[in-house]
Design an enzyme around this catalytic site. Structure first.
Site, mmCIF file in Angstrom:
data_model
loop_
_atom_site.group_PDB
_atom_site.id
_atom_site.type_symbol
_atom_site.label_atom_id
_atom_site.label_comp_id
_atom_site.label_asym_id
_atom_site.label_seq_id
_atom_site.Cartn_x
_atom_site.Cartn_y
_atom_site.Cartn_z
ATOM 1 N N ASP A 1 36.169 7.195 2.675
ATOM 2 C CA ASP A 1 36.146 7.160 4.169
ATOM 3 C C ASP A 1 35.076 6.038 4.677
ATOM 4 O OD1 ASP A 1 36.963 7.969 6.925
ATOM 5 O OD2 ASP A 1 37.074 10.062 6.325
ATOM 6 N N HIS B 1 36.165 -0.606 10.652
ATOM 7 C CA HIS B 1 35.690 0.775 10.880
ATOM 8 C C HIS B 1 36.177 1.261 9.535
ATOM 9 C CE1 HIS B 1 35.309 1.272 15.194
ATOM 10 N NE2 HIS B 1 35.898 0.221 15.205
HETATM 11 P P1 ADP Z 1 39.990 9.044 10.707
HETATM 12 O O1 ADP Z 1 39.425 8.281 11.796
HETATM 13 O O2 ADP Z 1 40.075 8.553 9.394
HETATM 14 O O3 ADP Z 1 40.959 9.682 11.511
HETATM 15 P P2 ADP Z 1 37.398 10.388 11.458
HETATM 16 O O4 ADP Z 1 36.856 11.651 10.972
HETATM 17 O O5 ADP Z 1 36.521 9.320 11.629
HETATM 18 O O6 ADP Z 1 38.419 10.103 10.511
HETATM 19 O O7 ADP Z 1 37.908 10.611 13.086
HETATM 20 C C1 ADP Z 1 38.944 11.626 13.255
HETATM 21 C C2 ADP Z 1 38.911 12.073 14.848
HETATM 22 O O8 ADP Z 1 40.164 12.814 15.232
HETATM 23 C C3 ADP Z 1 37.778 12.719 14.965
HETATM 24 O O9 ADP Z 1 37.016 12.409 16.364
HETATM 25 C C4 ADP Z 1 38.350 14.244 15.237
HETATM 26 O O10 ADP Z 1 37.842 15.062 16.249
HETATM 27 C C5 ADP Z 1 39.662 13.854 15.818
HETATM 28 N N1 ADP Z 1 40.700 14.867 15.175
HETATM 29 C C6 ADP Z 1 41.035 15.169 14.003
HETATM 30 N N2 ADP Z 1 41.966 16.228 14.074
HETATM 31 C C7 ADP Z 1 42.208 16.391 15.275
HETATM 32 C C8 ADP Z 1 42.879 17.337 15.941
HETATM 33 N N3 ADP Z 1 43.696 18.255 15.316
HETATM 34 N N4 ADP Z 1 42.911 17.602 17.157
HETATM 35 C C9 ADP Z 1 42.352 16.668 17.731
HETATM 36 N N5 ADP Z 1 41.575 15.889 17.468
HETATM 37 C C10 ADP Z 1 41.475 15.679 16.016
HETATM 38 C C1 G6P Z 2 41.261 5.403 11.410
HETATM 39 C C2 G6P Z 2 41.260 3.668 11.681
HETATM 40 C C3 G6P Z 2 41.608 3.497 13.117
HETATM 41 C C4 G6P Z 2 42.977 4.324 13.446
HETATM 42 C C5 G6P Z 2 42.735 5.777 13.053
HETATM 43 C C6 G6P Z 2 44.243 6.624 13.365
HETATM 44 O O1 G6P Z 2 40.105 5.555 12.044
HETATM 45 O O2 G6P Z 2 39.900 2.913 11.237
HETATM 46 O O3 G6P Z 2 41.728 2.213 13.364
HETATM 47 O O4 G6P Z 2 43.094 4.213 14.761
HETATM 48 O O5 G6P Z 2 42.254 5.736 11.809
HETATM 49 O O6 G6P Z 2 45.124 6.036 12.636
HETATM 50 P P1 G6P Z 2 46.172 5.552 13.442
HETATM 51 O O7 G6P Z 2 47.177 4.893 12.412
HETATM 52 O O8 G6P Z 2 46.967 6.849 13.911
HETATM 53 O O9 G6P Z 2 46.092 4.654 14.750
#
Ligand code: ADP
Ligand code: G6P
Length: 472
Positions: free
Chosen positions: A370, A162
């Site tokens: 990202d 991912h």
């Molecule tokens: P990462 O996987 O690196 O965290 P992404 O943008 O791909 O970044 O995914 C983040 C996910 O987490 C999204 O589905 C977003 O809606 C969710 N998210 C981020 N911040 C919040 C929050 N404060 N409350 C609920 N969901 C959140």
């Molecule tokens: C990215 C990674 C996921 C991970 C998520 C949140 O999206 O690709 O594998 O689950 O971040 O991070 P965390 O360490 O809280 O699982």
């Protein structure tokens, strides 16, 4: 042991514990994208999800959740420190994100990574029926495909990363680079977010392992491993429907009122992570306030930053720096009852998040690097009236697909400021044209299309998907 024809393996199980009305602990499906993507497919077959349920100590035995079997892998405090916080999130994560923070290398972390991957492989081998399809997810489990193939050569194994896969110059720093590549090559299909990542992987396997590779196929022993780009997506219809509901529209109006009815709302939603470019964005915003290009009464910035990986040193340092800077900016530019930045570290439920997306005239998604960035896609899906300007980093995987966004290089402070101003001042007709194009793309290429394209590439013979009537 019950066995399944389809097994998903990920560091975490797709569930959260919550408290039922009678006070008992209840496990619910968590609202993540991957779960929604696979859920329709997982329900059609006795599928199993292998993962960690949170906590340390013996693995709890969990009931099926929405028809999907939960197979828990236990992790000890040492495993969490050395595998999750160590090798996964202080070695691989920074290295795979352009080393924007220095990756650390410790032999003890590598030992834990091997041990934990072995445990996941053994757990998977126990629950997969003969000839089953197994889909392994992400950088925490890169050795699982190879370990699993050694245990169960009958399985059809997929691996999907991912996060970005780095260029050879960076990956070559890893002391155990050969083992990591060999682990991934245990799969029949290795999927990445972007074609560049597949290219990097092909180059590295030739350089490090001496195998013959193209950007589509790698010859390993007597097998062919296929590789390719499968950009992950979101449940577009679900987010659109939620954002279009009267409750969310009403909530968005209340948010706007609570923010003081400004002319412009800028929103950022990130995990508190140094890859997300939060500090660079704050600097740009602060300079725009200082030069008077942006005025507090007229414009507000809402920065949502949920704390993440809080026991890892680099994340603690980042949070301190961000909070100090937000405090400084509010102290310098805010007025009584009118902060320059509304800073929130709370998790929001989906409806509240959708309402925030609806209230944002400009969504600033400016990571330094990202894999994809689903927030950018969620914002587009939520803009049911085709308005809203997406300011997007060139270094987010989503920029490849959302090319109609206002694209910026977050390392270029002047460019970032200019991008923010362009998004704030954009002609509404231009904004709508861009948003329409992005929405049309996401309606076509949603999470189900992603799962379908990956799984049909993995299941070349089509036997499993045929039996299931297709993944969507
Ligand atoms: P990462 O996987 O690196 O965290 P992404 O943008 O791909 O970044 O995914 C983040 C996910 O987490 C999204 O589905 C977003 O809606 C969710 N998210 C981020 N911040 C919040 C929050 N404060 N409350 C609920 N969901 C959140
Ligand atoms: C990215 C990674 C996921 C991970 C998520 C949140 O999206 O690709 O594998 O689950 O971040 O991070 P965390 O360490 O809280 O699982």
């Amino acid at each position: 042991m019950r066995q399944s024809s389809l097994v998903v393996v990920a560091m975490r199980l797709p569930i959260d514990d919550s408290v039922a009305p009678d006070g008992a602990c209840e496990w619910r499906r968590s609202p993540g994208g991957l779960v929604s993507a696979l859920h329709p497919l997982l329900r059609q077959t006795p599928a199993t999800w292998v993962g960690w349920a949170g906590g340390s100590g013996p693995a709890p035995s969990l009931p099926d959740v929405d028809g999907v079997r939960m197979h828990t892998v236990p992790l000890t405090l040492d495993d969490l420190r050395d595998h999750y916080e160590g090798f996964a999130n202080a070695t691989l994560w920074p290295l795979y994100h352009d080393a924007v923070e220095q990756p650390e290398h410790h032999r003890r972390w590598w030992e834990a990574y091997q041990r934990v991957n072995q445990r996941y492989a053994e757990a998977t081998a126990a629950v997969a029926e003969p000839g089953a399809i197994v889909w392994v997810q992400d950088y925490h489990l890169q050795l699982v495909p190879g370990l699993l193939r050694a245990l169960r050569p009958d399985l059809r194994i997929g691996f999907f990363l991912h996060v970005p896969f780095p260029p050879p110059e960076l990956f070559m720093q890893l002391p155990r680079r050969a083992e990591l590549l060999r682990g991934m090559l245990g799969a029949d299909l290795v999927g990445f977010q972007r074609a560049q990542a597949a290219h990097n992987f092909a180059q590295l396997t030739t350089k490090v392992l001496g195998v013959s590779a193209t950007d589509r196929r790698i010859a390993v022993d007597d097998r062919v491993v296929r590789i390719g780009a499968f950009p992950v997506s979101i449940d577009t219809a679900e987010m659109s429907a939620l954002a279009g509901s009267p409750e969310v529209a009403e909530r968005a109006q209340r948010f706007r009122r609570d923010l003081g009815d400004p002319a412009h709302v800028i929103l950022s939603v990130d995990r508190m992570d140094y890859t997300k470019g939060i500090e660079q964005r704050l600097t740009a915003y602060s300079e725009l306030l200082a030069s008077g290009h942006v005025k507090v009464r007229d414009t507000v910035l809402v920065q949502v930053a949920v704390p993440s990986r809080e026991r890892v040193g680099q994340y603690q340092v980042l949070r301190d720096r961000v909070e100090r800077e937000v405090g400084r900016i509010n102290g310098e530019f805010g007025r009584v009852g009118e902060p320059a930045i509304h800073y929130l570290t709370q998790p929001f439920d989906r409806a509240e998040l959708a309402a925030l997306y609806r209230v944002a005239d400009v969504m600033a998604v400016t990571p330094l690097r990202d894999g994809m960035n689903l927030v950018a896609k969620e914002y587009v899906a939520a803009r049911v009236d085709d308005s809203g300007a997406l300011l997007l980093s060139e270094f987010a995987g989503s920029a490849t697909e959302l090319s109609q966004a206002y694209l910026v290089n977050p390392h270029d402070l002047e460019g970032l400021k200019q991008g923010l101003l362009s998004a704030l001042e954009a002609d509404p007709a231009d904004v709508t044209t861009r948003m329409r194009a992005m929405r049309a793309h996401l309606h076509r290429y949603d999470i189900r299309a992603w799962a379908r394209s990956y799984l049909s590439a993995l299941d070349e013979s089509g036997s499993l998907l045929h039996r299931l009537g297709g993944p969507a």
